[in-house]
Scaffold this motif. Structure first.
Motif, PDB file in Angstrom:
ATOM      1  N   LEU A   1      19.074 -63.979 -22.912  1.00 26.16           N
ATOM      2  CA  LEU A   1      19.781 -64.524 -21.762  1.00 26.16           C
ATOM      3  C   LEU A   1      20.042 -63.367 -20.805  1.00 26.16           C
ATOM      4  N   VAL A   2      19.580 -63.500 -19.548  1.00 29.14           N
ATOM      5  CA  VAL A   2      19.676 -62.408 -18.584  1.00 29.14           C
ATOM      6  C   VAL A   2      20.709 -62.771 -17.516  1.00 29.14           C
ATOM      7  N   LEU A   3      21.760 -61.936 -17.424  1.00 29.35           N
ATOM      8  CA  LEU A   3      22.873 -62.183 -16.518  1.00 29.35           C
ATOM      9  C   LEU A   3      22.929 -61.116 -15.431  1.00 29.35           C
ATOM     10  N   ASN A   4      23.327 -61.521 -14.236  1.00 30.57           N
ATOM     11  CA  ASN A   4      23.518 -60.599 -13.118  1.00 30.57           C
ATOM     12  C   ASN A   4      24.984 -60.164 -13.095  1.00 30.57           C
ATOM     13  N   ASP A   5      25.230 -58.866 -13.341  1.00 29.75           N
ATOM     14  CA  ASP A   5      26.602 -58.385 -13.474  1.00 29.75           C
ATOM     15  C   ASP A   5      27.201 -57.869 -12.164  1.00 29.75           C
ATOM     16  N   THR A   6      26.609 -58.237 -11.038  1.00 29.99           N
ATOM     17  CA  THR A   6      27.174 -57.818  -9.751  1.00 29.99           C
ATOM     18  C   THR A   6      28.572 -58.396  -9.558  1.00 29.99           C
ATOM     19  N   ARG A   7      29.375 -57.683  -8.790  1.00 30.39           N
ATOM     20  CA  ARG A   7      30.735 -58.128  -8.493  1.00 30.39           C
ATOM     21  C   ARG A   7      30.879 -58.295  -6.982  1.00 30.39           C
ATOM     22  N   VAL A   8      31.480 -59.402  -6.574  1.00 28.91           N
ATOM     23  CA  VAL A   8      31.607 -59.713  -5.148  1.00 28.91           C
ATOM     24  C   VAL A   8      32.713 -58.867  -4.522  1.00 28.91           C
ATOM     25  N   LEU A   9      32.387 -58.273  -3.400  1.00 29.22           N
ATOM     26  CA  LEU A   9      33.388 -57.546  -2.635  1.00 29.22           C
ATOM     27  C   LEU A   9      34.257 -58.517  -1.843  1.00 29.22           C
ATOM     28  N   PRO A  10      35.547 -58.236  -1.697  1.00 30.59           N
ATOM     29  CA  PRO A  10      36.350 -59.006  -0.737  1.00 30.59           C
ATOM     30  C   PRO A  10      35.948 -58.551   0.663  1.00 30.59           C
ATOM     31  N   ALA A  11      34.771 -59.005   1.070  1.00 32.07           N
ATOM     32  CA  ALA A  11      34.022 -58.370   2.160  1.00 32.07           C
ATOM     33  C   ALA A  11      34.344 -58.893   3.549  1.00 32.07           C
ATOM     34  N   ARG A  12      35.262 -59.861   3.647  1.00 37.52           N
ATOM     35  CA  ARG A  12      35.624 -60.380   4.969  1.00 37.52           C
ATOM     36  C   ARG A  12      36.953 -59.749   5.412  1.00 37.52           C
ATOM     37  N   LEU A  13      36.895 -59.069   6.539  1.00 36.55           N
ATOM     38  CA  LEU A  13      38.051 -58.358   7.069  1.00 36.55           C
ATOM     39  C   LEU A  13      38.448 -58.923   8.436  1.00 36.55           C
ATOM     40  N   TYR A  14      39.753 -58.992   8.677  1.00 36.25           N
ATOM     41  CA  TYR A  14      40.254 -59.433   9.968  1.00 36.25           C
ATOM     42  C   TYR A  14      41.037 -58.280  10.605  1.00 36.25           C
ATOM     43  N   GLY A  15      40.653 -57.919  11.806  1.00 35.60           N
ATOM     44  CA  GLY A  15      41.306 -56.803  12.475  1.00 35.60           C
ATOM     45  C   GLY A  15      41.400 -57.043  13.963  1.00 35.60           C
ATOM     46  N   GLU A  16      41.631 -55.964  14.692  1.00 34.87           N
ATOM     47  CA  GLU A  16      41.700 -56.068  16.140  1.00 34.87           C
ATOM     48  C   GLU A  16      41.027 -54.863  16.775  1.00 34.87           C
ATOM     49  N   LYS A  17      40.437 -55.097  17.924  1.00 34.88           N
ATOM     50  CA  LYS A  17      39.792 -54.020  18.665  1.00 34.88           C
ATOM     51  C   LYS A  17      40.873 -53.075  19.174  1.00 34.88           C
ATOM     52  N   GLN A  18      40.705 -51.805  18.835  1.00 32.77           N
ATOM     53  CA  GLN A  18      41.746 -50.823  19.146  1.00 32.77           C
ATOM     54  C   GLN A  18      42.004 -50.727  20.643  1.00 32.77           C
ATOM     55  N   GLU A  19      40.943 -50.836  21.423  1.00 33.60           N
ATOM     56  CA  GLU A  19      41.076 -50.636  22.862  1.00 33.60           C
ATOM     57  C   GLU A  19      41.779 -51.791  23.578  1.00 33.60           C
ATOM     58  N   THR A  20      41.639 -53.013  23.062  1.00 32.85           N
ATOM     59  CA  THR A  20      42.146 -54.184  23.787  1.00 32.85           C
ATOM     60  C   THR A  20      43.070 -55.086  22.974  1.00 32.85           C
ATOM     61  N   GLY A  21      43.074 -54.944  21.662  1.00 34.18           N
ATOM     62  CA  GLY A  21      43.852 -55.831  20.806  1.00 34.18           C
ATOM     63  C   GLY A  21      43.176 -57.150  20.505  1.00 34.18           C
ATOM     64  N   ALA A  22      41.927 -57.340  20.938  1.00 34.47           N
ATOM     65  CA  ALA A  22      41.189 -58.583  20.681  1.00 34.47           C
ATOM     66  C   ALA A  22      40.970 -58.770  19.179  1.00 34.47           C
ATOM     67  N   LYS A  23      41.119 -60.019  18.708  1.00 35.97           N
ATOM     68  CA  LYS A  23      40.944 -60.333  17.291  1.00 35.97           C
ATOM     69  C   LYS A  23      39.465 -60.247  16.919  1.00 35.97           C
ATOM     70  N   ILE A  24      39.166 -59.551  15.807  1.00 34.19           N
ATOM     71  CA  ILE A  24      37.783 -59.326  15.368  1.00 34.19           C
ATOM     72  C   ILE A  24      37.659 -59.657  13.882  1.00 34.19           C
ATOM     73  N   GLU A  25      36.597 -60.370  13.525  1.00 37.58           N
ATOM     74  CA  GLU A  25      36.270 -60.642  12.121  1.00 37.58           C
ATOM     75  C   GLU A  25      35.036 -59.829  11.738  1.00 37.58           C
ATOM     76  N   VAL A  26      35.090 -59.174  10.589  1.00 39.33           N
ATOM     77  CA  VAL A  26      33.983 -58.348  10.111  1.00 39.33           C
ATOM     78  C   VAL A  26      33.583 -58.796   8.714  1.00 39.33           C
ATOM     79  N   LEU A  27      32.290 -58.941   8.484  1.00 35.82           N
ATOM     80  CA  LEU A  27      31.761 -59.258   7.161  1.00 35.82           C
ATOM     81  C   LEU A  27      30.839 -58.137   6.721  1.00 35.82           C
TER      82      LEU A  27
END
Length: 342
Positions: free
Chosen positions: A56-82
């Motif tokens: 039995l062959v299993l994939n042992d990869t682990r998912v990153l909590p890869a979705r980040l919510y932030g803001e653009k430093q210059e303007t404060g605009a809301k930004i989503e990063v994956l």
């Protein structure tokens, strides 16, 4: 082959929105790849379909909590990063929304400013290469600030992020879970070991390209995104021994399958310790070199994933099985039920 050959009707209410309370309580469809015969089981009884010596062959990869919510430093605009792929040092290839707000030199702040990212490059496909700055260990910072990147067809909130991880996950790096492995429990793995089944691990870090829609009429023109894989010498040795003895190799998920087939194809049917990138696209007509069967979930219409299992079990057998799954109200996609193809 025409894309429409892999279409089927899927009622939206069959798309599983939350995981079951118990991982192994999911249903299991058994599909005979030669005859097309179908049986219905519960996943917790899957051990009955294995014999001593099987792998039995299993994939042992682990998912990153890869979705980040932030803001653009210059303007404060809301930004989503994956986060998609680690490129070098502290840089990652990412998807950014809204992308038009982030140009080379733009900086994004996350949380209390413990994490910042500066755009170093704009890619041809619209992605952004971001260079991150932080104190401490990146993955620990990510655990505290990031969210699980659940697929877009899941609308419900996930209360326990570990339910989007397999019980054997250990190698950080995926943007999505190898979902066929979500059904396994420690108890089932122990039962298989006691039965004499060899349990081995490979790693393939799942990128979002795996789930990218096929947007060409002729499927041969579709291109897969490359994903990183690795196989240890221990796994290769066990698999080669099983092959020599005539024992079956059963992969868990399309990710494990693509890794095994990539390595076997490069080494004349043998398994070797190896790491690298694969963009293998498996569709009907492909001659399998590595596996005898596989465990998989139920996939999207017209997806590269349903094409892969159609290559293994035959397109007509698979579409007939999916028709039965809809009739029997099986649950589809990441948190859905499972299929064993043997």
């Amino acid at each position: 082959m025409k894309l429409d050959l892999f279409d089927f009707h899927l009622p939206e209410e069959l798309i599983a929105q939350v995981p079951l309370k118990e991982r192994d309580a999911s249903r299991l469809m058994i599909l005979n790849k030669q005859s097309g015969d179908i049986n219905h089981e519960q996943f917790r009884h899957i051990t009955e379909y294995f014999h001593a010596g099987d792998c039995l062959v299993l994939n042992d990869t682990r998912v990153l909590p890869a979705r980040l919510y932030g803001e653009k430093q210059e303007t404060g605009a809301k930004i989503e990063v994956l986060l998609l792929k680690h490129s070098e040092d502290n840089s990652w290839e990412t998807l950014v929304k809204p992308a038009k707000r982030i140009k080379e030199g733009s900086t994004i702040r996350f949380g209390d400013g413990r994490l910042t990212a500066t755009c170093r490059d704009v890619l041809a496909d619209g992605g952004r290469v971001l260079e991150f700055k932080y104190e401490g260990i990146f993955y620990e910072v990510l655990e505290s600030l990031g969210e699980m990147p659940l697929p877009p067809y899941i609308k419900e909130q996930l209360d326990d992020r570990e339910r989007y991880q397999t019980v054997f996950s250990r190698e950080q790096g995926s943007a999505a879970a190898p979902t066929a492995g979500l059904h396994f429990t420690e108890e089932i793995l122990q039962q298989l070991k006691m039965k004499g089944v060899h349990i081995v691990f490979i790693t393939l870090h799942v990128g979002l390209g795996t789930f990218r829609p096929v947007n060409v009429d002729q499927i041969e023109e579709h291109e897969m995104h490359a994903e990183y894989f690795q196989m240890s010498n221990e796994t290769a040795t066990i698999l080669n021994a099983a092959r020599e003895k005539g024992s079956k190799i059963i992969s868990v998920g399309t990710t494990s399958t693509r890794t095994l087939e990539t390595i076997a194809m490069k080494n004349n049917g043998e398994f070797k310790e190896e790491s690298g990138w694969t963009d293998i696209f498996i569709y009907p007509g492909y001659q399998f070199k590595a596996i005898d069967g596989m465990i998989t979930n139920f996939h999207l219409p017209k997806s590269s994933l349903i094409m892969l299992i159609s290559a293994l079990a035959g397109r007509k057998n698979v579409l007939n099985a999916y028709e039965k799954a809809v009739e029997e109200r099986y649950r589809f996609f990441s948190f859905g039920d499972a299929m064993l193809i043997i």
